[in-house]
Design an enzyme around this catalytic site. Structure first.
Site, mmCIF file in Angstrom:
data_model
loop_
_atom_site.group_PDB
_atom_site.id
_atom_site.type_symbol
_atom_site.label_atom_id
_atom_site.label_comp_id
_atom_site.label_asym_id
_atom_site.label_seq_id
_atom_site.Cartn_x
_atom_site.Cartn_y
_atom_site.Cartn_z
ATOM 1 N N ARG A 280 33.011 26.499 -22.132
ATOM 2 C CA ARG A 280 33.036 25.050 -21.984
ATOM 3 C C ARG A 280 34.481 24.560 -22.194
ATOM 4 O O ARG A 280 35.370 25.320 -22.535
ATOM 5 C CB ARG A 280 32.107 24.378 -23.006
ATOM 6 C CG ARG A 280 32.260 24.921 -24.405
ATOM 7 C CD ARG A 280 31.938 23.935 -25.472
ATOM 8 N NE ARG A 280 32.853 22.808 -25.451
ATOM 9 C CZ ARG A 280 34.098 22.857 -25.939
ATOM 10 N NH1 ARG A 280 34.580 23.971 -26.465
ATOM 11 N NH2 ARG A 280 34.864 21.788 -25.881
ATOM 12 N N GLY A 281 34.648 23.258 -21.973
ATOM 13 C CA GLY A 281 35.981 22.685 -21.984
ATOM 14 C C GLY A 281 36.484 22.631 -20.560
ATOM 15 O O GLY A 281 36.506 23.646 -19.854
ATOM 16 N N ALA A 282 36.873 21.430 -20.110
ATOM 17 C CA ALA A 282 37.250 21.260 -18.705
ATOM 18 C C ALA A 282 38.314 22.259 -18.230
ATOM 19 O O ALA A 282 38.143 22.896 -17.185
ATOM 20 C CB ALA A 282 37.706 19.815 -18.461
ATOM 21 N N ASP B 223 37.536 14.909 -19.599
ATOM 22 C CA ASP B 223 37.042 15.760 -18.524
ATOM 23 C C ASP B 223 37.451 15.227 -17.160
ATOM 24 O O ASP B 223 37.529 15.990 -16.198
ATOM 25 C CB ASP B 223 35.515 15.863 -18.600
ATOM 26 C CG ASP B 223 35.075 16.783 -19.726
ATOM 27 O OD1 ASP B 223 34.775 17.951 -19.436
ATOM 28 O OD2 ASP B 223 35.061 16.343 -20.883
ATOM 29 N N LYS C 114 33.253 13.636 -23.519
ATOM 30 C CA LYS C 114 31.997 13.938 -24.193
ATOM 31 C C LYS C 114 31.316 12.668 -24.699
ATOM 32 O O LYS C 114 31.970 11.792 -25.263
ATOM 33 C CB LYS C 114 32.271 14.900 -25.351
ATOM 34 C CG LYS C 114 31.060 15.205 -26.222
ATOM 35 C CD LYS C 114 29.993 15.948 -25.459
ATOM 36 C CE LYS C 114 28.780 16.196 -26.346
ATOM 37 N NZ LYS C 114 27.687 16.824 -25.598
#
Length: 341
Positions: free
Chosen positions: A49-51, A228, A239
């Site tokens: 995860r994490g853009a 994001d 988020k």
């Protein structure tokens, strides 16, 4: 492809592995992600995860598939599937646009490998520049509040907002970091708290609903979050819960900063209303699951609304800290993020 290691990604012996972020902090497990089905499932489950990291993992997998002998048509289909895996995180689209151009070259195998390796190297450099630009805004003795996870687990480098905090800590300017647990998947409680502990940065974990009282009591000097997607008018998708913090910070006169690489900027997205917001499974809200197992606390037939992100209007942002420098609200109002600039 050369051997590669970041906090959350590993390329070894022509295989891609991801650090299972659902197992952290209790367990550190590396999982194979050597085909499209596996990586898409890892992305959906937020094991990766994490853009920035999502975009990098997809790019590396395409390069590895090409190196193993996948043809142009097979790679094009793989690229399309990976592109659809997370609709909000624009870094994924930007990275895959570059991989698509590499795929169009006559000698596409070395082109894809070189582009994927270049993207990883660039992300590390972007993180360093964000940390340099952002840490200049952190005053001595700062008590910073952050949301979700924006460190090395979410990037190839030191991170975005958490990278700024880490650099400011190295400079002796951090007194404390308030870490939102970040419902419903607890990325703050599980991941950011773990990263801050590993870095030796003082922090205190709070529930998301405690931020307002801390601000009212004068315990927060600034809010730092990631992104994001940033629209052309400066609206920020991040988020879920980020918008609430921005409203609270504005009311209490506290600076609210967004730290992100330029790859998060979507100049073709006019405003936040045009950003697609991913809806996630009801089970994330009706209970909790992790390395410890799973438990459900809500009624089994409970109806759930579970957007993964919300949009913070540009008017609530004190500054956008990019790898190119700090962008002011005035510059955004004058259209610096718009196409052609």
């Amino acid at each position: 492809m050369q051997t590669l290691q970041t906090t959350s990604l590993r390329v070894s012996q022509d295989q891609l592995f991801i650090l299972d972020q659902q197992a952290l902090p209790q367990k550190k497990i590396w999982l194979p992600a050597d085909n499209v089905d596996a990586l898409v499932e890892h992305i959906h489950a937020l094991r990766v995860r994490g853009a920035p990291l999502i975009g990098l993992s997809a790019s590396l997998l395409l390069a590895l598939l090409a190196e193993r002998g996948a043809g142009r048509e097979e790679l094009a289909l793989a690229l399309a599937r990976l592109r659809a895996s997370r609709p909000t995180a624009v870094n994924l689209m930007n990275n895959l646009d570059r991989m698509k151009r590499a795929l169009a070259q006559a000698d596409f195998v070395p082109a894809l490998i070189a582009e994927a390796e270049r993207l990883v190297a660039e992300d590390k450099q972007l993180c360093e520049r964000i940390a340099d630009a952002g840490s200049a805004l952190v005053t001595p003795g700062s008590r910073i509040l952050t949301h979700c996870n924006t460190g090395g687990l979410a990037t190839a480098g030191v991170g975005t907002a958490l990278g700024v905090i880490a650099r400011a800590h190295q400079q002796g300017n951090i007194a404390n970091v308030w870490v939102d647990e970040t419902r419903p998947l607890l990325q703050g409680g599980r991941l950011t708290a773990w990263e801050l502990g590993e870095l030796g940065i003082p922090y205190q974990l709070i529930t998301d609903s405690m931020a307002a009282s801390l601000m009212a009591n004068g315990q927060v000097d600034a809010v730092w979050v990631g992104a994001d997607r940033i629209a052309a008018n400066g609206d920020v998708a991040n988020k879920i819960g980020t918008y609430s913090l921005a409203v609270l910070a504005t009311f209490h006169g506290i600076p609210f900063y967004v730290a992100a690489p330029h790859t998060t900027l979507d100049r073709h997205c006019p405003h936040g209303d045009a950003i697609p917001i991913e809806q996630r499974a009801a089970s994330e809200v009706t209970g909790v699951a992790g390395s410890f197992g799973a438990v459900q606390w809500a009624p089994h037939d409970a109806q759930v609304y579970n957007p993964a992100f919300d949009v913070t209007p540009a008017a609530l942002v004190s500054g956008w800290v990019l790898d190119t420098g700090v962008v002011s609200p005035q510059a955004v109002a004058e259209g610096i993020f718009a196409p052609g600039h």
